[in-house]
Write a protein that holds these residues in place. Structure first.
Motif, PDB file in Angstrom:
ATOM      1  N   ARG A  76      -4.631  20.919 -17.317  1.00 15.07           N
ATOM      2  CA  ARG A  76      -4.274  20.809 -18.847  1.00 15.07           C
ATOM      3  C   ARG A  76      -3.780  21.952 -19.172  1.00 15.07           C
ATOM      4  O   ARG A  76      -3.010  22.267 -19.929  1.00 15.07           O
ATOM      5  CB  ARG A  76      -5.577  20.288 -19.348  1.00 15.07           C
ATOM      6  N   GLN A  79      -0.439  22.541 -17.927  1.00 18.07           N
ATOM      7  CA  GLN A  79       0.639  21.371 -18.567  1.00 18.07           C
ATOM      8  C   GLN A  79       1.599  21.219 -17.457  1.00 18.07           C
ATOM      9  O   GLN A  79       2.882  21.413 -17.601  1.00 18.07           O
ATOM     10  CB  GLN A  79       1.116  21.911 -19.768  1.00 18.07           C
ATOM     11  N   ASP A  81       4.426  18.553 -15.570  1.00 19.85           N
ATOM     12  CA  ASP A  81       5.397  17.756 -16.104  1.00 19.85           C
ATOM     13  C   ASP A  81       4.884  16.222 -15.886  1.00 19.85           C
ATOM     14  O   ASP A  81       4.937  15.170 -16.589  1.00 19.85           O
ATOM     15  CB  ASP A  81       6.551  17.949 -15.551  1.00 19.85           C
ATOM     16  N   ILE A  98      -7.136  15.292 -19.024  1.00 20.07           N
ATOM     17  CA  ILE A  98      -5.567  15.525 -19.300  1.00 20.07           C
ATOM     18  C   ILE A  98      -4.942  14.508 -20.362  1.00 20.07           C
ATOM     19  O   ILE A  98      -5.186  13.252 -20.461  1.00 20.07           O
ATOM     20  CB  ILE A  98      -4.684  15.237 -17.914  1.00 20.07           C
ATOM     21  N   PHE A  99      -4.311  14.995 -21.341  1.00 18.62           N
ATOM     22  CA  PHE A  99      -3.995  14.437 -22.548  1.00 18.62           C
ATOM     23  C   PHE A  99      -2.508  14.487 -22.893  1.00 18.62           C
ATOM     24  O   PHE A  99      -2.142  13.611 -23.402  1.00 18.62           O
ATOM     25  CB  PHE A  99      -4.922  14.718 -23.813  1.00 18.62           C
ATOM     26  N   ASP A 100      -1.924  15.460 -22.458  1.00 15.88           N
ATOM     27  CA  ASP A 100      -0.600  15.751 -22.742  1.00 15.88           C
ATOM     28  C   ASP A 100       0.339  15.310 -21.569  1.00 15.88           C
ATOM     29  O   ASP A 100       1.418  14.506 -22.151  1.00 15.88           O
ATOM     30  CB  ASP A 100      -0.359  17.232 -22.963  1.00 15.88           C
ATOM     31  N   SER A 101       0.058  15.832 -20.526  1.00 11.81           N
ATOM     32  CA  SER A 101       0.942  15.289 -19.360  1.00 11.81           C
ATOM     33  C   SER A 101       0.922  13.890 -19.174  1.00 11.81           C
ATOM     34  O   SER A 101      -0.240  13.251 -19.159  1.00 11.81           O
ATOM     35  CB  SER A 101       0.530  16.114 -18.411  1.00 11.81           C
ATOM     36  N   PRO A 102       2.149  13.200 -18.782  1.00 11.71           N
ATOM     37  CA  PRO A 102       1.982  11.713 -18.435  1.00 11.71           C
ATOM     38  C   PRO A 102       1.168  11.607 -16.871  1.00 11.71           C
ATOM     39  O   PRO A 102       1.399  12.520 -16.109  1.00 11.71           O
ATOM     40  CB  PRO A 102       3.551  11.419 -18.269  1.00 11.71           C
ATOM     41  N   ASN A 120      -0.543   8.361 -22.355  1.00  9.56           N
ATOM     42  CA  ASN A 120       0.274   8.824 -21.369  1.00  9.56           C
ATOM     43  C   ASN A 120      -0.359   8.465 -20.083  1.00  9.56           C
ATOM     44  O   ASN A 120       0.128   9.090 -19.062  1.00  9.56           O
ATOM     45  CB  ASN A 120      -0.362  10.746 -21.595  1.00  9.56           C
ATOM     46  N   LYS A 264      12.751  10.856 -18.339  1.00 12.87           N
ATOM     47  CA  LYS A 264      12.407  10.453 -19.897  1.00 12.87           C
ATOM     48  C   LYS A 264      13.089   8.945 -19.918  1.00 12.87           C
ATOM     49  O   LYS A 264      13.451   8.752 -20.904  1.00 12.87           O
ATOM     50  CB  LYS A 264      13.238  11.403 -20.788  1.00 12.87           C
TER      51      LYS A 264
END
Lengths: 323, 586
Positions: A76, A79, A81, A98-102, A120, A264
């Motif tokens: 985390r 970070q 990708d 983990i909250f931000d990374s997919p 995510n 994306k």
């Protein structure tokens, strides 16, 4: 001297134009629950898909969720990708940290039932679509009309209704037998077998266990009821056939989802996709023992066929019964 | 004390003879070399053998325990389904199979909750098979993880050393063989030591490692989502006996001891050979040095090789060669000098003989005219040539005195010449010294009376007889008493006494009351023509009397000496050998 340096700088800049540097590689972390073979296959599959675009680091949790949380906590901070979680423990560690990374989850039986609801989280289920399973059953055992199903409401309840609908479409009649605990299984199975032409074993945690597998197979063989399951091992041990998901394929599918996330690209369909690639497995020894002959079309489409000398449940008894 | 050449050589070559007073110091270099080399080799080989034996024991035990751990792990894997299903008959069959292995003493399979599923043992552990109180026969399990196993196998939870004491198994704190146990094994005893290996029985993993569908499902079914480690269903406790290992170790230890003894023997033989090789040249050198010290300088030692001992041998050979050459040169020079001395001595003797002859001839030739002169002078004094005036008489009397003095000198010179020429001729007869001395006293009585000197002759009851020449002894005694009268003052006393210092010696003492002898002159008064400083010029004398007396006493194997007497005067002592004590003069 200055002119000489300017010429050198110009030449170097031209070289950069002629041979462009590749785009910056993505950082991908793969969290592996433990060092089991099918997890390694899944990791290999995902790595195969992603290796061209990303720098991949594999972390082994060694079956330890607490240790996995420490790793995930570190991730985390870094970070990456993309995070690919292989197995339930890795997925749980990722869910908690983990909250931000997919995060792409694979090798989890029913990921939607573990509350991976965060935005995510994506993944691949280990359960093939019900229609595929029933179609394969219909193709492999054409004479079967009454198809028995042992289930626990907690795990297979949501599936039952759609399964019944799909079965009707295929001209099958689903005969469900509800159990609440593993202790209910023997009675339920003995009651069920006389009523059915085939038994459809689904991935129900109350029904399927180390102790119950041999009992189910021995009982159905004794009752001359073919079993259609989800596992090559069960086919080897005495099931008639199965629609199986390969670890490598599951990993590849997770890798493809991750690749789209890195680029994306939009993810169509449910967050947790059904396995795209499945494989039919048949045991011709069991078919022969049961007096059945799978259709040629089924045999041709089968990816794994077990025949000749090999494992068979209740070997002593079956040897005596074999012609 | 001056060291002898032999002791010097021995000290140089073999070191100090006695420092510690031990046999090692006094033993030869060869013995010491052998002893030290043997000691060093024995210690080295002994230490190596001990280290090898210890390592052997450790390695063997480690292998045994590794094998036991592998077996226990396999049993844990093989029994996991039966434990899961509670299939006791299957577990007992498995136990029987395991007990068929020689080293397996017992096998206990229990659930995690401690429920006994199977317990079988053999030998000391047979009670386990009979389902006796398990806690009495099986020690408690320590909580020490010994080592990890591979991914597929469960970990070994503990390896515990158990020893049977008083028919009860006891847990030992150390996990290896102790020194006492190893010693017991070496002496052929069997030590009742077992090892308890505990391995957990893990809940089975998915049936097939490649079956993702079934594997994932079973794994998720068995795992509570918050639980970290795989569930344990039971425990395998495998007892490993070390008896077979001990027998193998005994065999290996005996072989090791045999090899060690063989090595020591070989080392001993090598030590002896090496010590001899080193000391043989030294011993040859020692023998050669001893011969050289005895005077054989022709000795040489053969050299072998070019080591330090050979160089020492070369130096020794060079040294003896130099000494031999030097000795030969010295001997030659000594011979030459001896010859020269002999020639000089012969010349001196010839000169002395001629001198004596000349003195004798001169004295003899002078005595005749002197005698004639004395006769004529006597006649003149007697008035044969007519009456003389007083002055003429006085002059003639002085001439007479001088003629007498000259005549006495000539007589003594003649006596000396006679003695020197006839010195080896003594007419020995038994002589009574008192009788001889009485004669002398009587002869000199008139002379003494003229000077108013009393002669006291103290005889003793038993005086031994002397075997001597009476004439020469008479001469000796006359000289001594006359000398005493001359040097004694008027009115004094001359004492003669005897003493028997031993049965074979007689001392005759002549003591006067004169001025004595200057201590610095005691040794010189017996020299010819010597006159003492204290002697008055008026006292006539040639200076030959004492010398003649001494000469004659020594011819009788006697001794003449002089001492000063307390209170004044000199005492001359003649010591003469006496005849057998039976011949005593009374």
């Amino acid at each position: 001297m200055f002119i000489f340096r300017a010429i050198i700088a110009a030449l170097l800049s031209l070289t950069g134009l002629i041979f462009p540097m590749p785009a910056t590689a993505f950082d991908v972390a793969i969290l592996k629950s433990s060092d089991l073979t099918y997890y390694n296959e899944a990791v290999a599959g995902a790595t195969h898909v992603l290796t061209a675009d990303a720098t991949i680091t594999v972390y082994n949790l060694h079956g330890n969720v607490t240790g996995g949380r420490s790793i995930a906590e570190k991730l985390r901070a870094e970070q990456p990708d993309l995070v690919i979680a292989v197995g339930l423990k890795a997925a749980l560690a990722a869910k908690l940290e983990i909250f931000d990374s997919p995060v792409v989850v694979c090798m989890v039986m029913a990921p939607e039932s573990y509350g991976f609801t965060a935005a995510n989280f994506y993944g691949v289920s280990m359960q093939p679509p019900v229609e595929h399973q029933l179609t394969s059953l219909r193709t492999s055992i054409p004479h079967a009309r009454r198809v028995g199903l042992l289930y626990d409401e907690r795990f297979t309840g949501p599936l039952l209704q759609s399964a019944a609908l799909e079965a009707e479409k295929l001209g099958l009649h689903l005969v469900p037998a509800l159990i609440a605990t593993p202790d209910d299984l023997p009675t339920a199975l003995r009651t069920l077998t006389p009523k059915i032409d085939a038994l459809w074993l689904v991935q129900d945690q109350t029904v399927i266990s180390e102790a119950s597998v041999r009992f189910i197979l021995e009982t159905t063989l004794d009752a001359k009821v073919p079993v259609f399951s989800f596992s090559t091992t069960l086919v080897q041990l005495g099931a008639f056939g199965a629609l199986v998901v390969d670890g490598t394929d599951a990993g590849r599918q997770a890798g493809s989802i991750g690749k789209r996330l890195l680029r994306k690209e939009p993810i169509k369909g449910p967050r947790f996709a059904r396995p795209e690639k499945t494989e039919l497995a048949l045991n011709l020894n069991v078919a022969s023992y049961l007096g059945l002959k799978p259709p040629d079309q089924a045999v041709r489409s089968a990816g794994k066929i077990f025949s000749g000398p090999g494992n068979l449940a209740k070997r002593e008894a079956s040897e005596a019964l074999l012609p | 004390m001056t060291p002898t050449p032999e002791s010097l050589i021995r000290r140089t070559i073999l070191g100090p003879e006695k420092k510690w007073g031990t046999s090692v110091v006094t033993s030869s270099l060869q013995t010491k070399l052998i002893a030290w080399m043997l000691l060093t080799l024995m210690v080295a080989i002994g230490l190596l053998s001990a280290a090898f034996l210890m390592q052997l024991c450790r390695s063997s035990l480690k292998s045994l325990l590794q094998g036991g751990a592998d077996l226990a792990q396999h049993l844990a894997v093989a029994s996991r389904y039966s434990v899961l299903a509670g299939d006791t008959p299957a577990l007992q069959r498995l136990s029987d199979t395991a007990l068929a292995v020689d080293q397996v003493a017992y096998l206990v399979i229990m659930t995690e909750q401690g429920l006994m599923l199977s317990a079988k043992g053999k030998g000391s552990w047979l009670a386990l098979s009979e389902r006796e109180e398990i806690t009495l026969t099986l020690p408690p399990l320590p909580i020490t993880v010994v080592h990890r196993s591979s991914e597929q196998m469960p970990e070994v939870r503990s390896i515990t050393k158990i020893r049977y004491k008083d028919v009860q198994p006891r847990v030992e704190p150390n996990d290896r063989f102790t020194l006492m146990e190893i010693l017991s094994i070496i002496v052929g005893q069997t030590v009742p030591v077992f090892y308890d290996i505990a391995v957990p029985i893990l809940r089975p993993h998915p049936i097939a490692p490649h079956d993702a569908g079934l594997g994932v499902m079973l794994e998720q079914a068995q795992t509570i989502v918050t639980q970290d480690s795989p569930t344990t269903d039971g425990l395998i406790r495998l007892g490993i006996s070390t008896v077979a290992l001990q027998h193998e170790l005994q065999s290996l230890i005996y072989r090791t001891i045999l090899i060690t003894v063989g090595l020591l023997l070989a080392a001993g033989i090598l030590s002896v050979w090496f010590a001899r090789h080193l000391t043989t040249p030294l011993q040859a050198l020692t023998r050669a040095a001893a011969r050289a010290s005895e005077g054989d300088l022709s000795v040489r030692v053969a050299t072998h090789g070019r080591d330090e001992v050979s160089r020492l041998t070369d130096v020794f050979n060079g040294m003896t060669a130099s000494l031999e050459s030097l000795t030969q040169s010295l001997e030659l020079r000594v011979e030459e000098r001896t010859l020269a001395l002999a020639e000089a001595n012969a010349k001196l003797q010839e000169l002395d003989r001629r001198k004596s002859h000349s003195l004798f001839t001169t004295s003899h030739e002078l005595r005749t005219p002197l005698t004639s002169m004395k006769l004529h002078l006597d006649n003149l004094l007697d008035g044969v040539g007519g009456s003389l005036t007083d002055k003429q008489t006085s002059v003639l009397q002085r001439i007479m005195v001088n003629i007498k003095r000259l005549q006495q000198f000539i007589e003594e010179s003649l006596n000396l010449s006679r003695i020197e020429s006839e010195q080896k001729t003594l007419n020995r007869d038994p002589v009574n010294p008192i009788s001889l001395m009485s004669t002398v006293v009587e002869n000199l009585g008139l002379v003494a009376q003229k000077r108013n000197i009393a002669i006291e002759h103290y005889t003793i009851t038993a005086v031994p007889v002397i075997l001597g020449d009476p004439a020469k002894l008479l001469h000796v005694f006359t000289n001594l008493i006359e000398n005493a009268i001359k040097f004694s003052p008027m009115g004094s006393t001359v004492a003669i006494s005897y003493a028997t210092e031993s049965p074979h010696a007689l001392s005759i003492r002549v003591r006067d009351q004169g001025q004595g002898v200057d201590p610095s002159e005691i040794d010189r008064i017996f020299e010819p023509f010597y006159r003492g400083k204290l002697s008055e010029a008026s006292i006539a004398g040639s200076g030959l009397g004492l010398m003649i007396a001494k000469h004659l006493v020594e011819l009788h194997n006697g001794r003449l000496s002089v001492d000063n007497v307390i209170g004044g005067g000199a005492c001359f002592t003649v010591t003469l050998p006496a005849m057998d004590s039976t011949a005593v003069a009374r």
